[in-house]
Scaffold this active site. Structure first.
Site, PDB file in Angstrom:
ATOM      1  N   GLU A 176      22.962  47.475  16.140  1.00  0.00           N
ATOM      2  CA  GLU A 176      22.611  48.657  16.949  1.00  0.00           C
ATOM      3  C   GLU A 176      22.191  48.267  18.370  1.00  0.00           C
ATOM      4  O   GLU A 176      21.018  48.060  18.647  1.00  0.00           O
ATOM      5  CB  GLU A 176      21.469  49.454  16.286  1.00  0.00           C
ATOM      6  CG  GLU A 176      21.126  50.719  17.069  1.00  0.00           C
ATOM      7  CD  GLU A 176      19.933  51.493  16.517  1.00  0.00           C
ATOM      8  OE1 GLU A 176      19.687  52.609  17.016  1.00  0.00           O
ATOM      9  OE2 GLU A 176      19.250  50.998  15.604  1.00  0.00           O
ATOM     10  N   LYS A 213      25.986  50.823  15.213  1.00  0.00           N
ATOM     11  CA  LYS A 213      25.259  52.064  15.501  1.00  0.00           C
ATOM     12  C   LYS A 213      25.108  52.140  17.013  1.00  0.00           C
ATOM     13  O   LYS A 213      24.455  51.299  17.627  1.00  0.00           O
ATOM     14  CB  LYS A 213      23.889  52.070  14.807  1.00  0.00           C
ATOM     15  CG  LYS A 213      23.111  53.361  15.038  1.00  0.00           C
ATOM     16  CD  LYS A 213      21.913  53.489  14.108  1.00  0.00           C
ATOM     17  CE  LYS A 213      21.116  54.751  14.429  1.00  0.00           C
ATOM     18  NZ  LYS A 213      20.057  55.034  13.446  1.00  0.00           N
TER      19      LYS A 213
END
EC number: 4.1.2.13
Length: 295
Positions: A176, A213
């Site tokens: 992420e 992400k």
């Protein structure tokens, strides 16, 4: 690695619920839910209250595998039980929802326009416990504040280095590298980010699988090559400070990108609500995020 869970994450319809606010953001998450700081006097009491909130969300009939593919927990939630079962086992066995664990220890100070992850001491031990607790994958967050090529490269290299350690333990890492939605050169950062991620993906052994992400891109479908990359199980999006309505609207314009919302998921939920009201609000939220995720 559980093949059924891998197939579900790769091909299932729905989104990932992020239930992983950790120590720093827990009091804020509780206060939004209507539990004030004077309701607890130490961390243990605070985490117990947070577990009650998460248990209520997870056990709600609205929290259904028809809409939700996975849920991200943090360590304290992984180590607690719901109705006598470890949280991850409850999610998978009772709900058919794939469990993930947040493993990062927060962000370092800004340098070269980015915030790297702080070192993660004892990561190997945590991953061993995660495997024992039947966790499927992990999540770790860095933040990009400006389009600094060196900084962004550092973020992606660190994420993939740790990601490989996680994959080698039998877990699927969610990488992420969030881009701050208020960044003045967000679109430029997205281009550098995509190039650096592609470089790292091209260097992986052919059996290595990861998830990403990412912040919802400025230009719709900008990450479509990443979504179709053979190393990628799934690309999910964070709400990143947008209101739920705005996040859903932007997400819906990106085919194949699915939500992994945290704050936007629990918006409107309160400790004082009756179960009927709580389930109705949560059900509406889940339905809206689901619709934006299946475009």
């Amino acid at each position: 690695m559980n093949k059924d869970q891998l197939n579900r994450m790769h091909a299932g319809k729905g989104f990932i619920a992020a239930l992983d606010q950790s120590g720093g953001s827990t009091p804020k998450a509780l206060s939004v839910y209507g539990v004030l700081e004077n309701s607890f006097s130490n961390d243990e009491e605070m985490y117990t209250l947070v577990h009650e909130m998460r248990t209520r969300i997870i056990k709600s009939p609205a929290f259904d595998s028809e809409y939700i593919l996975g849920a991200i927990l943090f360590e304290n939630t992984m180590d607690r039980k719901i109705d006598g079962q470890w949280t991850a086992d409850y999610l998978w066995e009772k709900k058919n929802i794939v469990p993930f664990l947040k493993v990062d220890k927060g962000l370092a100070d800004v340098a070269s326009g980015v915030q790297l992850m702080k070192p993660i001491p004892n990561l190997d031990d945590l991953l061993t416990r995660a495997v024992e607790r039947n966790i499927f994958g992990t999540k770790m967050r860095s933040v990009i504040k400006e389009a600094n090529p060196d900084g962004i490269r550092d973020v992606i290299e660190q994420q993939f280095r740790v990601g490989l350690q996680i994959f080698n333990k039998g877990l699927i890492p969610i990488i992420e590298p969030e881009i701050d939605i208020y960044s003045a050169d967000k679109e430029k950062s997205e281009q550098i980010l995509k190039d650096e991620i592609t470089k790292q993906l091209n260097a992986l052994d052919k059996d290595v699988k990861v998830m990403l992400k990412l912040s919802i891109p400025t230009k719709a479908n900008f990450y479509s090559e990443l979504i179709s990359n053979p190393h990628i199980v799934r690309v999910v999006a964070l709400s990143g400070g947008y209101s739920r309505e705005e996040a859903n609207e932007k997400l819906a314009q990106n085919n194949g990108l699915i939500a992994s919302f945290s704050r936007a998921l629990s918006e409107g939920l309160s400790v004082g609500q009756s179960d009927d009201d709580f389930n109705t609000v949560l059900g509406t939220t889940i339905n809206d995020i689901y619709k934006a995720s299946i475009t």
